[in-house]
Design a protein around this motif. Structure first.
Motif, PDB file in Angstrom:
ATOM      1  N   LYS A 104       0.864  -1.142   0.091  1.00 23.25           N
ATOM      2  CA  LYS A 104      -0.011   0.189  -0.123  1.00 23.25           C
ATOM      3  C   LYS A 104       0.928   1.364  -0.077  1.00 23.25           C
ATOM      4  O   LYS A 104       0.434   2.311  -0.547  1.00 23.25           O
ATOM      5  CB  LYS A 104      -0.657  -0.070   1.293  1.00 23.25           C
ATOM      6  N   GLN A 105       1.973   1.229   0.911  1.00 22.64           N
ATOM      7  CA  GLN A 105       2.804   2.363   0.679  1.00 22.64           C
ATOM      8  C   GLN A 105       3.557   2.655  -0.375  1.00 22.64           C
ATOM      9  O   GLN A 105       3.414   3.847  -1.082  1.00 22.64           O
ATOM     10  CB  GLN A 105       3.792   2.115   1.735  1.00 22.64           C
ATOM     11  N   ILE A 106       3.958   1.522  -1.140  1.00 25.39           N
ATOM     12  CA  ILE A 106       4.615   1.602  -2.460  1.00 25.39           C
ATOM     13  C   ILE A 106       3.580   2.125  -3.538  1.00 25.39           C
ATOM     14  O   ILE A 106       3.798   2.773  -4.482  1.00 25.39           O
ATOM     15  CB  ILE A 106       5.185   0.296  -2.880  1.00 25.39           C
ATOM     16  N   ALA A 107       2.304   1.568  -3.431  1.00 26.83           N
ATOM     17  CA  ALA A 107       1.060   1.874  -4.407  1.00 26.83           C
ATOM     18  C   ALA A 107       0.715   3.366  -4.335  1.00 26.83           C
ATOM     19  O   ALA A 107       0.511   4.290  -5.426  1.00 26.83           O
ATOM     20  CB  ALA A 107      -0.193   1.262  -4.203  1.00 26.83           C
ATOM     21  N   ASP A 108       1.151   4.137  -3.109  1.00 31.93           N
ATOM     22  CA  ASP A 108       0.747   5.276  -3.008  1.00 31.93           C
ATOM     23  C   ASP A 108       1.882   6.534  -3.332  1.00 31.93           C
ATOM     24  O   ASP A 108       1.592   7.563  -3.207  1.00 31.93           O
ATOM     25  CB  ASP A 108       0.576   5.802  -1.569  1.00 31.93           C
ATOM     26  N   THR A 109       2.789   5.710  -3.831  1.00 33.11           N
ATOM     27  CA  THR A 109       4.052   6.639  -4.153  1.00 33.11           C
ATOM     28  C   THR A 109       3.956   6.757  -5.850  1.00 33.11           C
ATOM     29  O   THR A 109       3.972   5.997  -6.497  1.00 33.11           O
ATOM     30  CB  THR A 109       5.507   6.011  -4.047  1.00 33.11           C
ATOM     31  N   PRO A 110       4.312   8.138  -6.228  1.00 34.06           N
ATOM     32  CA  PRO A 110       3.932   8.319  -7.817  1.00 34.06           C
ATOM     33  C   PRO A 110       5.501   7.996  -8.529  1.00 34.06           C
ATOM     34  O   PRO A 110       6.462   7.856  -7.804  1.00 34.06           O
ATOM     35  CB  PRO A 110       4.001  10.011  -8.008  1.00 34.06           C
ATOM     36  N   VAL A 111       5.126   7.382  -9.775  1.00 36.97           N
ATOM     37  CA  VAL A 111       6.353   6.744 -10.226  1.00 36.97           C
ATOM     38  C   VAL A 111       6.869   7.553 -11.666  1.00 36.97           C
ATOM     39  O   VAL A 111       7.775   7.971 -11.789  1.00 36.97           O
ATOM     40  CB  VAL A 111       6.098   5.321 -10.748  1.00 36.97           C
ATOM     41  N   ALA A 112       5.535   7.705 -12.395  1.00 34.50           N
ATOM     42  CA  ALA A 112       5.983   8.613 -13.659  1.00 34.50           C
ATOM     43  C   ALA A 112       5.673  10.078 -13.477  1.00 34.50           C
ATOM     44  O   ALA A 112       4.522  10.649 -13.238  1.00 34.50           O
ATOM     45  CB  ALA A 112       5.201   7.841 -14.590  1.00 34.50           C
ATOM     46  N   ILE A 113       6.951  10.782 -13.624  1.00 31.05           N
ATOM     47  CA  ILE A 113       6.743  12.170 -13.228  1.00 31.05           C
ATOM     48  C   ILE A 113       7.403  12.809 -14.378  1.00 31.05           C
ATOM     49  O   ILE A 113       8.502  12.438 -15.097  1.00 31.05           O
ATOM     50  CB  ILE A 113       7.601  12.400 -12.030  1.00 31.05           C
TER      51      ILE A 113
END
Length: 349
Positions: free
Chosen positions: A318-327
């Motif tokens: 869940k913590q990883i899923a809340d982190t944006p990846v493509a910026i």
């Protein structure tokens, strides 16, 4: 008229003693002899002329043959000399080409050696900016691009004689753009995914694959019995008691997996997490989210949700899923244009 004496028109009288026919024959014979002598002389003279012409023609033919042989010899010598000259011309052309290449190399070396320190500084700065642009476009590495821009600015700051104020201003603007971009901890996320991949083997299922703790203690307690028959009877009784298990499960439908199926479940979960890691490095946010969602669903459905390892794994996901990846990273074309303009201006001067 009667006084003129008349004369007769008769032939003169022949000589006495020589008849007229014999005289005529002799004259004819003399004439024929003369003609024969003339014809013979003419024939002899013509034959002598023919012999003279034959001798002259033979000598001329001999001279022509000798001249032809000399000409063939001279032609063979000329051809040999021509081949030798062509070979020398080819060798000279090769030497000229080699000399031209050496001249170009020497000119390039001279230009490299004749460059001033400022030109070398601008070249190094351009290489740093190109590296930063590649980091942004290919890997989306904002931190790497920012570090390259900072190194370029420090290199320009050490070149005191170089008037690079416009270039440093453009680099500063690009650094401000990169600093305003949200930072993605790609390395930290990848480390967490690696930990989940390693933890997939030990996540507990709702129905344990191993023996209960009480049965393991009982086997250890009865292992010291000396009688093989007694030990076999104890093991048989423990196995019979293990055929039926009674557990209180909150879920209405809990999937029961065979050992082989649980193995493939863990392997598929590991592959999903690996796929998410690859999508993270490729900045593919859609695939990254999909893989994380599937991993969360599998862990929630097939593994024991009340166990601490399962709870920790779900929290990490869940913590990883809340982190944006493509910026969306900005470009640094202004810095590249400024350094190339500076180099062009120096080359013109």
């Amino acid at each position: 008229m009667s006084d003129i004496p008349s004369t007769s028109l008769t032939a003169p009288p022949a000589r006495p003693g020589l008849p007229a026919p014999d005289m005529r024959a002799r004259v004819i014979a003399a004439v024929a002899l003369i003609l024969a002598l003339a014809v013979g002389w003419l024939a002899w003279d013509a034959r002598q002329g023919v012999h003279s012409m034959e001798s002259s023609a033979g000598g001329r033919l001999a001279e022509l043959g000798a001249a032809s042989a000399h000409t063939r010899t001279a032609l063979a010598q000329s051809q040999a000399a021509l081949k030798d000259a062509q070979a020398r011309i080819t060798e000279l052309e090769a030497r000229v080409a080699d000399t031209q290449e050496q001249r170009v190399a020497l000119e390039e070396m001279y230009r490299e050696l004749s460059r001033s320190a400022d030109d070398r500084v601008l070249s190094e700065v351009e290489q740093m900016l190109v590296l930063a642009s590649q980091q942004l476009q290919l890997a989306g590495n904002v931190r790497g691009a920012l570090a390259a821009l900072q190194a370029a600015d420090q290199r320009l700051a050490r070149a005191e004689k170089l008037a690079a104020t416009p270039l440093r201003r453009a680099i500063t603007l690009d650094m401000d753009k990169l600093k305003a971009v949200p930072q993605v901890d790609t390395v930290g996320i990848a480390v967490k995914l690696d930990g989940l991949i390693a933890q997939a083997e030990s996540l507990p299922l709702p129905i344990a694959e191993t023996l209960p703790v009480a049965r393991v203690a009982a086997r250890a307690r009865y292992a010291d019995e000396t009688g093989s028959f007694t030990r076999a009877a104890r093991d048989f009784w423990e196995e019979m008691k293990g055929l039926v298990r009674i557990r209180d499960l909150e879920a209405t439908e809990v999937p029961l997996l065979a050992p082989a199926q649980s193995y493939f479940l863990r392997e598929n979960l590991r592959l999903r997490l690996l796929s998410a890691r690859v999508a993270l490095l490729a900045r593919d946010e859609a695939s990254f989210r999909e893989d994380l969602k599937a991993s969360q669903a599998w862990i929630t459905k097939y593994f024991d949700a009340r166990a601490k390892p399962t709870t920790a794994a779900l929290a990490t996901l869940k913590q990883i899923a809340d982190t944006p990846v493509a910026i969306g990273a900005p470009d640094i074309n202004a810095s590249l244009a400024a350094v190339r303009t500076a180099r062009s201006a120096r080359e013109k001067r």
